[in-house]
Every structure is written in structure tokens, then in C-alpha cells.
Design a protein around this motif. Structure first.
Motif, mmCIF file in Angstrom:
data_model
loop_
_atom_site.group_PDB
_atom_site.id
_atom_site.type_symbol
_atom_site.label_atom_id
_atom_site.label_comp_id
_atom_site.label_asym_id
_atom_site.label_seq_id
_atom_site.Cartn_x
_atom_site.Cartn_y
_atom_site.Cartn_z
ATOM 1 N N THR A 51 0.830 -1.090 0.036
ATOM 2 C CA THR A 51 -0.057 0.015 -0.039
ATOM 3 C C THR A 51 0.853 1.342 -0.081
ATOM 4 O OG1 THR A 51 -1.777 -1.246 1.281
ATOM 5 C CG2 THR A 51 -1.840 1.100 1.288
ATOM 6 N N GLN A 52 1.837 1.080 0.880
ATOM 7 C CA GLN A 52 2.658 2.494 0.761
ATOM 8 C C GLN A 52 3.681 2.490 -0.643
ATOM 9 O OE1 GLN A 52 5.239 1.458 4.224
ATOM 10 N NE2 GLN A 52 3.653 2.307 5.669
ATOM 11 N N GLU A 53 3.936 1.317 -1.252
ATOM 12 C CA GLU A 53 4.673 1.383 -2.380
ATOM 13 C C GLU A 53 3.829 2.037 -3.327
ATOM 14 O OE1 GLU A 53 5.899 -2.521 -3.358
ATOM 15 O OE2 GLU A 53 7.631 -2.481 -1.650
ATOM 16 N N ASP A 54 2.408 1.450 -3.574
ATOM 17 C CA ASP A 54 1.314 1.966 -4.352
ATOM 18 C C ASP A 54 1.192 3.256 -4.284
ATOM 19 O OD1 ASP A 54 1.120 -0.549 -5.428
ATOM 20 O OD2 ASP A 54 -0.784 -0.936 -4.273
ATOM 21 N N ARG A 55 1.190 3.872 -2.896
ATOM 22 C CA ARG A 55 0.912 5.412 -2.726
ATOM 23 C C ARG A 55 2.081 6.140 -3.182
ATOM 24 N NH1 ARG A 55 -1.315 5.184 3.589
ATOM 25 N NH2 ARG A 55 -3.223 4.668 2.972
ATOM 26 N N SER A 56 3.215 5.642 -3.080
ATOM 27 C CA SER A 56 4.547 6.244 -3.616
ATOM 28 C C SER A 56 4.571 6.320 -5.213
ATOM 29 C CB SER A 56 5.458 5.824 -2.795
ATOM 30 O OG SER A 56 6.648 5.448 -3.946
ATOM 31 N N ASN A 57 4.320 5.259 -5.498
ATOM 32 C CA ASN A 57 4.031 5.297 -7.239
ATOM 33 C C ASN A 57 3.038 6.132 -7.662
ATOM 34 O OD1 ASN A 57 6.120 3.101 -7.116
ATOM 35 N ND2 ASN A 57 4.476 1.670 -7.244
ATOM 36 N N ILE A 58 1.971 6.183 -6.930
ATOM 37 C CA ILE A 58 0.870 6.981 -7.350
ATOM 38 C C ILE A 58 1.249 8.589 -7.266
ATOM 39 C CG2 ILE A 58 -1.518 8.061 -6.933
ATOM 40 C CD1 ILE A 58 -2.214 5.154 -6.294
ATOM 41 N N SER A 59 1.919 8.880 -6.280
ATOM 42 C CA SER A 59 2.418 10.262 -6.085
ATOM 43 C C SER A 59 3.422 10.651 -7.052
ATOM 44 C CB SER A 59 3.050 10.416 -4.645
ATOM 45 O OG SER A 59 2.137 10.432 -3.666
ATOM 46 N N THR A 60 4.375 9.662 -7.360
ATOM 47 C CA THR A 60 5.403 9.811 -8.443
ATOM 48 C C THR A 60 4.708 9.916 -9.889
ATOM 49 O OG1 THR A 60 6.821 8.307 -7.260
ATOM 50 C CG2 THR A 60 7.258 8.807 -9.637
ATOM 51 N N MET A 61 3.724 9.149 -10.113
ATOM 52 C CA MET A 61 3.050 9.305 -11.473
ATOM 53 C C MET A 61 2.401 10.555 -11.307
ATOM 54 S SD MET A 61 1.158 5.961 -12.051
ATOM 55 C CE MET A 61 1.659 4.405 -11.235
ATOM 56 N N LEU A 62 1.537 11.042 -10.477
ATOM 57 C CA LEU A 62 0.791 12.460 -10.639
ATOM 58 C C LEU A 62 2.210 13.490 -10.576
ATOM 59 C CD1 LEU A 62 -1.500 11.995 -7.573
ATOM 60 C CD2 LEU A 62 -1.996 12.163 -9.882
ATOM 61 N N ASN B 116 -2.897 4.385 -17.586
ATOM 62 C CA ASN B 116 -2.978 3.171 -17.559
ATOM 63 C C ASN B 116 -2.461 2.767 -16.275
ATOM 64 O OD1 ASN B 116 -4.233 2.953 -19.773
ATOM 65 N ND2 ASN B 116 -2.285 2.399 -21.197
ATOM 66 N N GLY B 117 -1.494 3.147 -15.613
ATOM 67 C CA GLY B 117 -1.176 2.715 -14.184
ATOM 68 C C GLY B 117 -2.124 2.925 -13.350
ATOM 69 N N PHE B 118 -2.986 3.800 -13.232
ATOM 70 C CA PHE B 118 -3.818 4.126 -12.252
ATOM 71 C C PHE B 118 -5.122 3.244 -12.451
ATOM 72 C CE2 PHE B 118 -2.528 8.829 -12.579
ATOM 73 C CZ PHE B 118 -1.963 8.611 -11.321
#
Length: 162
Positions: free
Chosen positions: A63-74, A158-160
Motif C-alpha cells: 500500500t505504501q509502495e502504491d501510494r508512493s508510485n501514485i504520487s510519483t505518477m502524479l 493506465n497505471g491508475f
């Protein structure tokens, strides 16, 4: 009472005591077996609990990795959009845009507005609008020099969805 009667009564009492002792011993051995079974179940449950705790920790990490990845993508999307906006403002301030460039800029702004204002599930229409459909339409409308950025945005979006 005679000695024979006393001996008979003591014999009966002794046989009753022996019988009760044997029954208690059998009950005791059954209880010991049950205790061993329950201890084995406790050990199994403790092992399962440890596995579940590990899974919970893994899910928290994911979950933390996903949040970090989403923040990076944003952040990447914002930087792409900011770069496009600065490129558009730099090119328009350096030279007078032609009519076709003005149309392209207006189309780009309209496309960005469509992206920002289009929900993933449009309740007023019968078909849901997905970001991929909007991006495909944008790719058809925008010149080839902008396709690289749109492709990157499509891959980020697409990652989202996954």
C-alpha cells in the motif's frame, strides 16, 4: 458382624475403588490426549497468525509502495502538463502564432479540460468514458510532435487503472 462378612464388604469396597480408579485413569488419559490435540491446534493457529501478520505487513508495504508510485505518477503528469504549458507560453510569446497553431492550442486546452472534467464513470450517459478513450481521441486530433507526450500520459493513466 463376623470376620467373613467384614472381609466380603471390604472386598466389595476395594473392587469398587479399583473400578473407579480405572475409570478415572481412562478419563485422565482421554483428557491428556485432548490436551495434546488442543496444544497442537494452538501451535497451528499461532503459525497461521504469524503468516497472517506477515501478509498484513506485506499489504501495508504494498500500500505504501502504491501510494508512493501514485504520487510519483502524479508528479510526472504535473511536470508534463507544466512543461507543455510553459512550452506553449514560450512559443506564443516568441513568435506570433498562425491560425493553425491557435487552433491546435485551443484543441489542446479543450482536450485537457475534457480530461480534467470527464469522470471515469459518467452517470448521465449509457457508456462509461475511460481516460484511454479520451487519449485515443486526442492522439488522432493532435500532431505527431505531441504524440510522445500523449503516449506517456496514456501509459501513466493506465497505471491508475490497474
Amino acid at each position: 458382624m463376623t470376620n467373613a462378612e467384614t472381609i466380603t464388604k471390604l472386598n466389595n469396597a476395594l473392587s469398587t475403588l479399583i473400578k473407579a480408579y480405572e475409570e478415572l485413569q481412562e478419563d485422565n488419559s482421554n483428557l491428556k490426549l485432548r490436551i495434546n490435540e488442543l496444544e497442537d491446534e494452538v501451535l497451528e493457529l499461532e503459525g497461521a497468525k504469524e503468516d497472517l501478520e506477515k501478509n498484513v505487513d506485506e499489504f501495508k508495504n504494498h500500500t505504501q509502495e502504491d501510494r508512493s508510485n501514485i504520487s510519483t505518477m502524479l508528479g510526472k503528469i504535473e511536470s508534463i502538463l507544466n512543461r507543455k504549458a510553459s512550452d506553449n507560453s514560450n512559443s506564443s510569446s516568441n513568435s506570433t502564432p498562425t491560425a493553425s497553431e491557435k487552433e491546435k492550442n485551443e484543441d489542446k486546452k479543450d482536450d485537457v479540460l475534457v480530461l480534467e472534467s470527464t469522470p471515469l464513470n459518467n452517470s448521465s450517459s449509457s457508456t462509461p468514458v475511460a481516460p484511454q478513450n479520451v487519449l485515443k481521441k486526442e492522439e488522432e486530433d493532435v500532431s505527431s510532435s505531441n504524440k510522445i507526450d500523449l503516449n506517456r500520459m496514456a501509459s501513466l493513466l493506465n497505471g491508475f487503472n490497474h
